[in-house]
Structures are given as structure tokens and as C-alpha cells.
Design a protein around this motif. Structure first.
Motif, PDB file in Angstrom:
ATOM      1  N   LEU A  60      -6.326  35.828 -72.432  1.00  0.00           N
ATOM      2  CA  LEU A  60      -7.561  36.156 -72.752  1.00  0.00           C
ATOM      3  C   LEU A  60      -8.394  36.127 -71.386  1.00  0.00           C
ATOM      4  N   ALA A  61      -7.181  35.525 -70.000  1.00  0.00           N
ATOM      5  CA  ALA A  61      -8.185  35.627 -69.097  1.00  0.00           C
ATOM      6  C   ALA A  61      -8.656  36.808 -68.178  1.00  0.00           C
ATOM      7  N   ILE A  62      -9.954  36.623 -67.466  1.00  0.00           N
ATOM      8  CA  ILE A  62     -10.243  37.855 -66.862  1.00  0.00           C
ATOM      9  C   ILE A  62     -10.347  37.389 -65.390  1.00  0.00           C
ATOM     10  N   ARG A  63     -10.139  37.699 -64.347  1.00  0.00           N
ATOM     11  CA  ARG A  63     -10.541  37.908 -63.251  1.00  0.00           C
ATOM     12  C   ARG A  63     -12.422  37.125 -63.333  1.00  0.00           C
ATOM     13  N   SER A  64     -12.852  36.236 -62.119  1.00  0.00           N
ATOM     14  CA  SER A  64     -14.037  36.703 -61.782  1.00  0.00           C
ATOM     15  C   SER A  64     -14.659  34.848 -62.911  1.00  0.00           C
ATOM     16  N   GLY A  92     -12.695  26.699 -61.112  1.00  0.00           N
ATOM     17  CA  GLY A  92     -12.923  27.578 -60.080  1.00  0.00           C
ATOM     18  C   GLY A  92     -13.532  28.557 -58.971  1.00  0.00           C
ATOM     19  N   ASN A  93     -13.702  28.509 -60.037  1.00  0.00           N
ATOM     20  CA  ASN A  93     -15.154  30.275 -59.386  1.00  0.00           C
ATOM     21  C   ASN A  93     -16.367  29.471 -59.025  1.00  0.00           C
ATOM     22  N   ASP A  94     -16.225  28.558 -60.451  1.00  0.00           N
ATOM     23  CA  ASP A  94     -17.938  27.688 -60.184  1.00  0.00           C
ATOM     24  C   ASP A  94     -17.711  27.127 -58.908  1.00  0.00           C
ATOM     25  N   ILE A  95     -16.694  26.462 -58.091  1.00  0.00           N
ATOM     26  CA  ILE A  95     -17.312  25.603 -57.406  1.00  0.00           C
ATOM     27  C   ILE A  95     -17.221  26.321 -56.092  1.00  0.00           C
ATOM     28  N   LEU A  96     -17.142  27.518 -56.085  1.00  0.00           N
ATOM     29  CA  LEU A  96     -17.275  28.383 -54.623  1.00  0.00           C
ATOM     30  C   LEU A  96     -18.637  28.715 -54.978  1.00  0.00           C
ATOM     31  N   ASP A  97     -19.587  28.844 -57.005  1.00  0.00           N
ATOM     32  CA  ASP A  97     -21.020  29.080 -56.187  1.00  0.00           C
ATOM     33  C   ASP A  97     -21.443  27.666 -55.928  1.00  0.00           C
ATOM     34  N   LEU A  98     -22.401  27.254 -54.411  1.00  0.00           N
ATOM     35  CA  LEU A  98     -23.407  26.740 -54.463  1.00  0.00           C
ATOM     36  C   LEU A  98     -23.722  25.579 -54.965  1.00  0.00           C
ATOM     37  N   GLY A 244     -24.845  41.318 -57.765  1.00  0.00           N
ATOM     38  CA  GLY A 244     -24.740  40.870 -58.619  1.00  0.00           C
ATOM     39  C   GLY A 244     -23.298  41.254 -59.329  1.00  0.00           C
ATOM     40  N   VAL A 245     -22.426  41.805 -58.802  1.00  0.00           N
ATOM     41  CA  VAL A 245     -21.056  42.005 -60.228  1.00  0.00           C
ATOM     42  C   VAL A 245     -19.688  42.047 -59.895  1.00  0.00           C
ATOM     43  N   THR A 246     -18.667  41.216 -59.827  1.00  0.00           N
ATOM     44  CA  THR A 246     -17.536  40.773 -60.309  1.00  0.00           C
ATOM     45  C   THR A 246     -16.360  42.608 -60.317  1.00  0.00           C
ATOM     46  N   ASP A 249     -16.109  42.613 -64.428  1.00  0.00           N
ATOM     47  CA  ASP A 249     -17.448  43.276 -65.064  1.00  0.00           C
ATOM     48  C   ASP A 249     -16.729  44.748 -66.274  1.00  0.00           C
ATOM     49  N   GLN A 250     -15.991  45.231 -65.715  1.00  0.00           N
ATOM     50  CA  GLN A 250     -15.094  46.268 -66.736  1.00  0.00           C
ATOM     51  C   GLN A 250     -14.057  46.187 -67.476  1.00  0.00           C
ATOM     52  N   LEU A 251     -13.207  44.637 -67.121  1.00  0.00           N
ATOM     53  CA  LEU A 251     -12.055  44.472 -67.441  1.00  0.00           C
ATOM     54  C   LEU A 251     -11.885  44.126 -68.966  1.00  0.00           C
TER      55      LEU A 251
END
Length: 281
Positions: A60-64, A92-98, A244-246, A249-251
Motif C-alpha cells: 500500500l506504500a506510495i511515495r511522498s 522519513g518525509n516528516d523528518i524533512l519537514d522542518l 504544494g504537490v508531491t 499525488d496521482q498514484l
């Protein structure tokens, strides 16, 4: 010896993989498979089926995706599948969000782990690797260290299997990484699959590549690599953040429902049965 609790003589055998690009398989390109990637989780599913036919697999994993997306979009479908094996890498993506509050993030992570543990499934968790992308990201090392400490503690508390990605020295070789420097290459995904299988006690023949030492880059070559990386990956990344896109989003999930993995031919054999453009693609 293969643990009896993982590969029972009878009963359900359902492997569900949750998370982001790490688990989706980004960096391990294969256009014959959903979303154009393969990844370590597919490889683990195939080895499970070879060791004991009858395993079903959903990814079920999706990038971003951030942790909140994994909880909001992947948890409920996973629970309905009544998994017997779950892998989870998220945050991991949350860590990159300051702006991320790391304490709150890890509280939510633990709540997710608790819910997955309640299924009775074998649960596999991962620490994060200290990817040497750029000196600009070095301030994030403290956040990554905090994340890893919490993951280790949570894994011990809930009896989860831990793949301590942080400690895998093989990933210090740049050839284990894709050209974006953030995602594993095909070799990296293959090696990680072997590490997961080792932790689960599943037989396999995956071995680390016997490479010659990496060639040292000249200053000119290093500058060319830097310019190409900034042009191909860094600028598009900042552009997406501004819009504001990743990339996800379309996957849709690569394997949204548990599919029976063929012991011979693996998931590529299964994918060949579906016409291009099918919903699961």
C-alpha cells in the motif's frame, strides 16, 4: 531455521507492506511492474512464496506520504486484510519537514505500531539511514537520531522485528543509491531485501555485490555530478514544494489487494496477466 510463527504449516499467510517511497520501491525501476518500480518488499514477498507457497502480498506504500497519510489511508485497508506479516517504514518525509514536532510524530508512530501489533501479525520496523545527500541536510541528523532511538525503543516494547538500517555499513557505498541520492538503487533494494529476510529467518541467496572500490571523482567530475543532481532533483523538489504537490499525488498503491505470489516467476509473472492501464497500475 525458519521461525514457526512466521511460516506456519497451515493457516493464513498474508504480507502487507506500508509506508512511502522506501517501501513502494522507488529507485528500483521496472516498467513491467505497477508504478514502474520493484523494490525490496516485492523481493521479500517472492522469497516468502518460494520458501512456502501460498503467501499473499499487498503493498500500500506510495511515495511522498507522511505518517498521517499512512495512518489515514493505509491502516484501515491493512487491518481488513488480516495480515500475518506487516512491514512499516513511515516518518522519513516528516523528518524533512522542518515544522514537524518530532515528539508528536513519534507518539503517533507508536499508536500506529500498537494497532498493528493488536492484529497478532509479525511486525517489522526500520530505523532510518544517515544519507549523505548534502551538507545542507546535516542539521536534520539530530532529528533522524531521535527518530531512530524511538523506533528501537518502540520495537523492543511491542516485540517487533527491527531492521536497523542505520547500522548497515554497505549503504555507505554511493552505488547503493539512486541518482537522486535519497532512494536506494536496484542493488540497495536487493541488499535490503536480504537483510529483512535474514531477520525473519527466511532462506535466500541474496549477497552483497562484489564491487571494486568506487573510483575517486576529479574536481571537475564532482562539479558535473553536483550540477546534474541540482538540475534533475533539487530544483524540481523545491518546485513541487512551492506548488504544494508531491510525486505520489496521482498514484495508487502498487498491489492494493493481497495477491497470491507465484513461487516461480514471481510478481513479474503475475503482472504479465494484467493489461497495461489496469487499475492496480
Amino acid at each position: 531455521m525458519v521461525p514457526e510463527t512466521l511460516l506456519p504449516d497451515s493457516g493464513r499467510r498474508v504480507f502487507v507492506a506500508l509506508g512511502d517511497s522506501f517501501t513502494e520501491g522507488v529507485g528500483d525501476r521496472d516498467e513491467r511492474l505497477p508504478n514502474g518500480v520493484r523494490g525490496w518488499a516485492d523481493r521479500v514477498a517472492e522469497k516468502l512464496a518460494k520458501a512456502q507457497p501460498g503467501w499473499r502480498y499487498a503493498n500500500l506504500a506510495i511515495r511522498s506520504k507522511r505518517l498521517r497519510h499512512v495512518i489515514g489511508e493505509q491502516l484501515e485497508p491493512a487491518l481488513t486484510m488480516r495480515p500475518t506479516l506487516v512491514t512499516l517504514y513511515a516518518g522519513g518525509n516528516d523528518i524533512l519537514d522542518l515544522k514537524t514536532d518530532m515528539a508528536v510524530l513519534m507518539d503517533d508512530y507508536e499508536k500506529l505500531v500498537a494497532q498493528l501489533t493488536d492484529t497478532g501479525a509479525t511486525l517489522v520496523l526500520f530505523t532510518g539511514f544517515d544519507v549523505k545527500v548534502s551538507a545542507l541536510l546535516e542539521p536534520l541528523k539530530k532529528r533522524n537520531t531521535f527518530y531512530n532511538q524511538k523506533v528501537r525503543a518502540i520495537a523492543a516494547k511491542y516485540g517487533a522485528v527491527l531492521v536497523d538500517y542505520w547500522c548497515l555499513d554497505a549503504f555507505h557505498d554511493r552505488r547503493m543509491w539512486d541518482s537522486d541520492r535519497l532512494h536506494m538503487s536496484k542493488a540497495g533494494h536487493k541488499y535490503l531485501a536480504g537483510q529483512v529476510l535474514d531477520q525473519l529467518g527466511v532462506p535466500h541467496k541474496i549477497r552483497l555485490k562484489d564491487w571494486e572500490p568506487p573510483a575517486k571523482l576529479s574536481l571537475r567530475e564532482w562539479e558535473q555530478h553536483q550540477r546534474r543532481w541540482i538540475h534533475d532533483w533539487v530544483l524540481p523538489l523545491f518546485g513541487r514544494k512551492l506548488r504544494g504537490v508531491t510525486l505520489g499525488d496521482q498514484l495508487t498503491p502498487r498491489w492494493p489487494e493481497p495477491v497470491k505470489v507465484p513461487p516461480k516467476g514471481g510478481l513479474k509473472k503475475l503482472a504479465a496477466k494484467y493489461p497495461a492501464g489496469s487499475a492496480w497500475r
